[in-house]
Design a protein around this motif. Structure first.
Motif, PDB file in Angstrom:
ATOM      1  N   UNK A   1      -1.686  14.450 -20.065  1.00 36.81           N
ATOM      2  CA  UNK A   1      -1.786  12.866 -20.433  1.00 36.81           C
ATOM      3  C   UNK A   1      -1.948  11.998 -19.205  1.00 36.81           C
ATOM      4  N   UNK A   2      -3.326  11.291 -20.187  1.00 40.50           N
ATOM      5  CA  UNK A   2      -3.797  10.559 -19.395  1.00 40.50           C
ATOM      6  C   UNK A   2      -3.327   9.270 -19.733  1.00 40.50           C
ATOM      7  N   UNK A   3      -3.776   8.507 -19.077  1.00 36.79           N
ATOM      8  CA  UNK A   3      -3.160   6.768 -19.220  1.00 36.79           C
ATOM      9  C   UNK A   3      -4.061   5.911 -20.039  1.00 36.79           C
ATOM     10  N   UNK A   4      -4.002   5.139 -20.600  1.00 35.35           N
ATOM     11  CA  UNK A   4      -5.343   4.849 -21.174  1.00 35.35           C
ATOM     12  C   UNK A   4      -6.045   3.593 -20.455  1.00 35.35           C
ATOM     13  N   UNK A   5      -5.092   3.033 -18.908  1.00 30.87           N
ATOM     14  CA  UNK A   5      -5.612   1.493 -19.330  1.00 30.87           C
ATOM     15  C   UNK A   5      -6.912   1.826 -17.629  1.00 30.87           C
ATOM     16  N   UNK A   6      -7.220   1.197 -17.721  1.00 32.95           N
ATOM     17  CA  UNK A   6      -8.539   1.320 -16.337  1.00 32.95           C
ATOM     18  C   UNK A   6      -7.943   0.127 -15.349  1.00 32.95           C
ATOM     19  N   UNK A   7      -7.347   0.122 -14.264  1.00 27.49           N
ATOM     20  CA  UNK A   7      -6.713  -1.092 -13.440  1.00 27.49           C
ATOM     21  C   UNK A   7      -8.055  -2.107 -13.125  1.00 27.49           C
ATOM     22  N   UNK A   8      -9.429  -1.824 -13.473  1.00 21.94           N
ATOM     23  CA  UNK A   8     -10.191  -3.056 -12.734  1.00 21.94           C
ATOM     24  C   UNK A   8     -10.455  -3.635 -14.330  1.00 21.94           C
ATOM     25  N   UNK A   9     -10.684  -3.425 -15.284  1.00 22.22           N
ATOM     26  CA  UNK A   9     -11.216  -4.461 -16.379  1.00 22.22           C
ATOM     27  C   UNK A   9     -10.021  -4.373 -17.095  1.00 22.22           C
ATOM     28  N   UNK A  10      -8.565  -4.215 -17.175  1.00 18.42           N
ATOM     29  CA  UNK A  10      -7.625  -4.720 -17.850  1.00 18.42           C
ATOM     30  C   UNK A  10      -6.484  -4.803 -17.155  1.00 18.42           C
ATOM     31  N   UNK A  11      -6.509  -6.469 -17.410  1.00 14.47           N
ATOM     32  CA  UNK A  11      -5.042  -7.592 -16.932  1.00 14.47           C
ATOM     33  C   UNK A  11      -4.398  -6.930 -16.019  1.00 14.47           C
ATOM     34  N   UNK A  12      -3.296  -7.796 -15.617  1.00 17.09           N
ATOM     35  CA  UNK A  12      -2.097  -7.138 -15.144  1.00 17.09           C
ATOM     36  C   UNK A  12      -2.102  -6.159 -14.297  1.00 17.09           C
ATOM     37  N   UNK A  13      -2.986  -5.392 -13.477  1.00 15.27           N
ATOM     38  CA  UNK A  13      -3.402  -4.318 -12.294  1.00 15.27           C
ATOM     39  C   UNK A  13      -3.728  -4.585 -10.958  1.00 15.27           C
ATOM     40  N   UNK A  14      -3.034  -4.437  -9.981  1.00 17.88           N
ATOM     41  CA  UNK A  14      -3.492  -3.884  -8.566  1.00 17.88           C
ATOM     42  C   UNK A  14      -5.114  -2.980  -8.783  1.00 17.88           C
ATOM     43  N   UNK A  15      -5.831  -3.723  -8.552  1.00 23.37           N
ATOM     44  CA  UNK A  15      -7.161  -3.541  -8.238  1.00 23.37           C
ATOM     45  C   UNK A  15      -7.672  -3.857  -6.858  1.00 23.37           C
ATOM     46  N   UNK A  16      -8.119  -2.614  -5.740  1.00 26.59           N
ATOM     47  CA  UNK A  16      -9.490  -2.793  -5.103  1.00 26.59           C
ATOM     48  C   UNK A  16     -10.719  -3.305  -5.310  1.00 26.59           C
ATOM     49  N   UNK A  17     -11.031  -3.029  -6.462  1.00 22.95           N
ATOM     50  CA  UNK A  17     -12.271  -3.514  -6.906  1.00 22.95           C
ATOM     51  C   UNK A  17     -12.107  -4.634  -7.528  1.00 22.95           C
ATOM     52  N   UNK A  18     -11.284  -5.086  -8.422  1.00 23.17           N
ATOM     53  CA  UNK A  18     -11.184  -6.586  -8.705  1.00 23.17           C
ATOM     54  C   UNK A  18     -10.976  -7.756  -7.220  1.00 23.17           C
ATOM     55  N   UNK A  19     -10.111  -7.074  -6.138  1.00 28.21           N
ATOM     56  CA  UNK A  19      -9.264  -8.072  -5.775  1.00 28.21           C
ATOM     57  C   UNK A  19      -9.453  -7.309  -4.196  1.00 28.21           C
ATOM     58  N   UNK A  20     -10.274  -7.162  -3.416  1.00 31.64           N
ATOM     59  CA  UNK A  20     -10.584  -6.297  -2.937  1.00 31.64           C
ATOM     60  C   UNK A  20      -9.362  -6.827  -1.319  1.00 31.64           C
ATOM     61  N   UNK A  21      -9.906  -8.036  -0.522  1.00 30.20           N
ATOM     62  CA  UNK A  21      -8.325  -7.731   0.370  1.00 30.20           C
ATOM     63  C   UNK A  21      -6.601  -8.368   0.006  1.00 30.20           C
ATOM     64  N   UNK A  22      -6.966  -7.916  -1.342  1.00 32.51           N
ATOM     65  CA  UNK A  22      -4.977  -7.949  -1.175  1.00 32.51           C
ATOM     66  C   UNK A  22      -4.908  -6.078  -0.955  1.00 32.51           C
ATOM     67  N   UNK A  23      -2.957  -6.850  -0.569  1.00 30.08           N
ATOM     68  CA  UNK A  23      -2.433  -5.989  -0.242  1.00 30.08           C
ATOM     69  C   UNK A  23      -2.093  -4.976  -1.155  1.00 30.08           C
TER      70      UNK A  23
END
Ligand SMILES: [Zn+2]
Length: 233
Positions: free
Chosen positions: A199-221
Motif C-alpha cells: 500500500x503506497x501513500x499518495x502524498x509527496x513530501x516535497x509538493x504537498x504542504x504539511x510535511x517535513x522535506x529536506x528538498x524543500x527546507x534543507x537546513x531544518x532538523x
C-alpha cells in the motif's frame, strides 16, 4: 486477533531527533500523544545512519527499556504487542511491514542509499531468521516521501541502481531532467522478493504542504514520524 496499528505524522507533530537522544519518549510530546492514541507501552526509535543494520526487539526488550535515537540502525522488528517502532523522515521513505501469520511488525527507514543497499530485503531476511516469516505473507505500507514528481536526480545517480534491472521503471525523463520515484522503486524491489500486498501513500513530501522535506527546507532538523505497533483486537 492481532493486527498492526499505524500512525503517519506530519509537521503537526514533527520533532528534532537529536533533542530526544536517550529519552523515554512516551514522557515527551509529540510522542506521548501518539503513544496514547496507539496504546503503546514503549516507543523506540533508532539513530538512523542510512545503513542496512537493524534492531530486533523480542520479549526481553519489553522488560528492559531500549533508549531511543541511540542504537545505530535503519530498521526495527518486534513480535511484542504494545512496543511502538518509529522511523523519522523528511523525504526518505518510511516503510512498515506486517506479518499477520507470525504476528510481527517492522519499521524501515529507506532513503535512496538504503533502498540501493536493499535494506527492505535485509529486514525481510531478518524477519525470516528471527521469527520464521515468509515474504508471501507480508503486508507493506509506505508512508509519505519524495515522489517522482519532485525528486530530481543527475544521471550518475541512475547508475547506482544498475544491479536492479527493474529500476528503469522508477525513473522518469522530462527533457534533460531525470526524476526518481523512490516508492515505485521500493514496490518493485518488494515484488521481486515475492511480496504481493503493498500500500503506497499518495502524498509527496516535497509538493504537498504539511510535511517535513529536506528538498524543500534543507537546513531544518525537523522530522515526521511513522509509528507501527502490534495490537490485540
Ligand atoms: Zn512532488
Amino acid at each position: 486477533m492481532i493486527k498492526e496499528t499505524l500512525f503517519f505524522g506530519s509537521t503537526q507533530n514533527s520533532y528534532e531527533p537529536a533533542l530526544f537522544h536517550g529519552k523515554t519518549l512516551l514522557n515527551h510530546e509529540p510522542f506521548a500523544a501518539v503513544g496514547k492514541q496507539l496504546g503503546l507501552k514503549q516507543l523506540v526509535f533508532v539513530h538512523q545512519v542510512h545503513g542496512t543494520d537493524g534492531l530486533v526487539l523480542t520479549q526481553a526488550a519489553a522488560h528492559k527499556k531500549t533508549p531511543s535515537f541511540v542504537v545505530e540502525a535503519d530498521y526495527l522488528l518486534t513480535n511484542v504487542p504494545g512496543i511502538g517502532l518509529g522511523v523519522s523522515t523528511a523525504d526518505c521513505l518510511p516503510v512498515v511491514m506486517f506479518d499477520p501469520v507470525k504476528s510481527v511488525v517492522g519499521a524501515i527507514h529507506a532513503g535512496w542509499r538504503g533502498a540501493r543497499s536493499n535494506i527492505i530485503g535485509r529486514a525481510i531476511e531478518r524477519a525470516q531468521e528471527e521469527f520464521g516469516s515468509c515474504a508471501a505473507d507480508l503486508e507493506f505500507h509506505f508512508g509519505p516521501s519524495a515522489h517522482g514528481c519532485c525528486y530530481e536526480v543527475q544521471s550518475p545517480f541512475a547508475h547506482e541502481f544498475a544491479a536492479y534491472p527493474f529500476a528503469i521503471k522508477a525513473f522518469r525523463k522530462e527533457g534533460d531532467r531525470l526524476y526518481f520515484d523512490l516508492p515505485t522503486f521500493a514496490a518493485l524491489q518488494l515484488q521481486s522478493l515475492g511480496v504481493k500486498k503493498i500500500n503506497k501513500h499518495k502524498d509527496c513530501t516535497v509538493c504537498i504542504p504539511g510535511y517535513c522535506s529536506v528538498r524543500k527546507n534543507a537546513y531544518s532538523p525537523q522530522r515526521q514520524m511513522t509509528v507501527v505497533t502490534l495490537a490485540n483486537f
